[in-house]
Design an enzyme around this catalytic site. Structure first.
Site: not given
Ligand SMILES: *[C@@H]1O[C@H](CO)[C@@H](O)[C@H](O)[C@H]1NC(C)=O
Ligand SMILES: *[C@@H]1O[C@H](CO)[C@@H](O)[C@H](O)[C@H]1NC(C)=O
Ligand SMILES: *[C@@H]1O[C@H](CO)[C@@H](O)[C@H](O)[C@H]1NC(C)=O
Ligand SMILES: *[C@@H]1O[C@H](CO)[C@@H](O)[C@H](O)[C@H]1NC(C)=O
Length: 386
Positions: A38, A330, A333
């Protein structure tokens, strides 16, 4: 036959001269090729419909501050590190290989949020590194159809390959599965992960890659959910220690790869100290909040799913006013600002963050020496680095 070869060689020679007269040095970067999780995904999970919602960033507020103002599959409020690197290098956005109409002439992104170096990590939900390499092989097949052999080899050897992977093997893998902790000591598990990263670099080299950048992992125990695990609000030391062990083993593996492949530039990008510095001295880098995520639920916003309402009020997400004042976007991340600052550091930074050359040097070097061939003038202006 011999005559045809000679003519072909002479023609290539003329072509090379012609290019040099135009000021296009051999070694000019051809493409940006990306593998990982990610931290670098620019749409792979987004365009893979079977991906479960918790591995997708396809909803508000993901991307709401980004260049398109809407979710693009990037796991921040805006852009990710690859977007900034592409901009600094003067390249177009590196689109996901999974995007149906992707323009892949100058790069392809195979990275998938949640992916690991091991196939078992988040198995069946994401595109693991091994599958990313298979997709890269497909991509090579397509590239070879459009070029003769010399052009094909030059395309692959002048491309810059960036790999950012490993965190999920520890967080979603080792720490989430007691059976793995019983089967492997932390050291053994680190060896497993790093040896598969080494294999991946060998695969890339065998296909013709010569400029490879391998990212280390950050202080894993400082993720908001792991601060909850700590109980007193600090970082969860066992996770952080595993990340450090990973980085150490990765460093040794890269040293060996450099010895085996003197024809290549294998670059190491350090993330741990860079990130820790921003957690500790956040104010100096423009942040106001180092521990609590902008988007999430519960303590440190380390719970719930950003962008997904829950019937359980304790899991209903909250969104902060200014994501760029948070280190964390978040629960898992970092915010866009961290991505941007890291991209700047990699582009022009010194050996504390990237070695043996930085990205500006790597993009403009002709492999294998890493020497600056044609530094040129940057086509963009950095904002003052804070
Ligand atoms: C390591 O990667 C290879 C492909 O590069 C894959 O086939 C293999 O299954 C991986 N190993 C594990 C333990 O996941
Ligand atoms: C690559 O080639 C395969 C067939 O070999 C094709 O299905 C695919 O659409 C091609 N992809 C691109 C981006 O050209
Ligand atoms: C929890 O955080 C504190 C700092 O607040 C640290 O001293 C302690 O070692 C941490 N404990 C664990 C288990 O990580
Ligand atoms: C490397 O860069 C960092 C961050 O900009 C700086 O603090 C440090 O002094 C530099 N080190 C050297 C040896 O130039």
């Amino acid at each position: 036959m011999a005559r045809r070869h000679w003519i072909g060689a002479a023609w290539l020679c003329l072509l090379a001269l012609g290019l040099q007269e135009l000021g296009i040095a051999r070694g000019e970067p051809s493409a940006i090729i990306v593998f990982g999780d990610s931290t670098v995904d620019t749409g792979t999970n987004f365009y893979s419909p079977a991906t479960p919602f918790n591995f997708q960033a396809n909803r508000y507020p993901y991307g709401f501050k980004g260049f398109q103002g809407q979710a693009t599959g990037r796991f921040t409020e805006g852009r990710v590190i690859i977007d900034f690197i592409a901009e600094y290098a003067g390249f177009p956005v590196v689109e996901s290989y999974a995007k149906p109409d992707a323009s892949l002439a100058q790069g392809a992104n195979f990275g998938s949020g949640g992916a690991g170096a091991l196939d078992d990590t988040n198995e069946g939900m994401v595109t693991p590194l091994s599958k990313q390499l298979e997709n890269f092989a497909d991509f090579c097949g397509n590239v070879s159809k459009e070029r003769n052999l010399v052009e094909y080899e030059e395309f692959l050897s002048n491309a810059v390959y960036l790999i950012s992977i490993g965190s999920n093997d520890y967080l979603s893998g080792y720490f989430s599965h007691p059976h793995l902790q019983q089967a492997f000591t932390p050291e053994q598990f680190v060896t497993l992960v790093v040896s598969n990263i080494t294999k991946a670099i060998e695969v890339l080299h065998s296909k013709g890659a010569r400029k490879i950048v391998m990212f280390g992992v950050g202080p894993l125990g400082c993720l908001p959910p792991l601060r909850i695990v700590n109980g007193s609000g600090g970082c969860h030391e066992p996770a952080t220690a595993l990340g450090q062990a990973h980085n150490y083993a990765l460093g040794l593996a890269i040293q060996r790869l450099r010895q085996i492949h003197p024809d290549s530039i294998i670059v190491r990008a350090h993330f741990y100290d860079f990130f820790e510095e921003r957690q500790n001295n956040f104010g100096a880098y423009g942040f106001k909040e180092p521990a609590q995520a902008c988007c999430g639920a519960g303590p440190f916003h380390g719970r719930g799913h950003c962008g997904i309402e829950s019937v359980d009020p304790e899991l209903s997400y909250e969104l902060c006013e200014e994501p760029s004042s948070h280190v964390w976007w978040d629960p898992y991340h970092p915010s866009e600002r961290v991505h941007e600052q890291y991209a700047q550091a990699l582009w022009r930074g010194n050996a504390t963050v990237i070695e043996p050359v930085n990205l500006e040097q790597l993009f403009h070097s002709s492999s294998p020496s890493g020497r600056m061939e044609n530094p040129g003038t940057p086509s963009f202006a950095f904002p003052e680095m804070i």
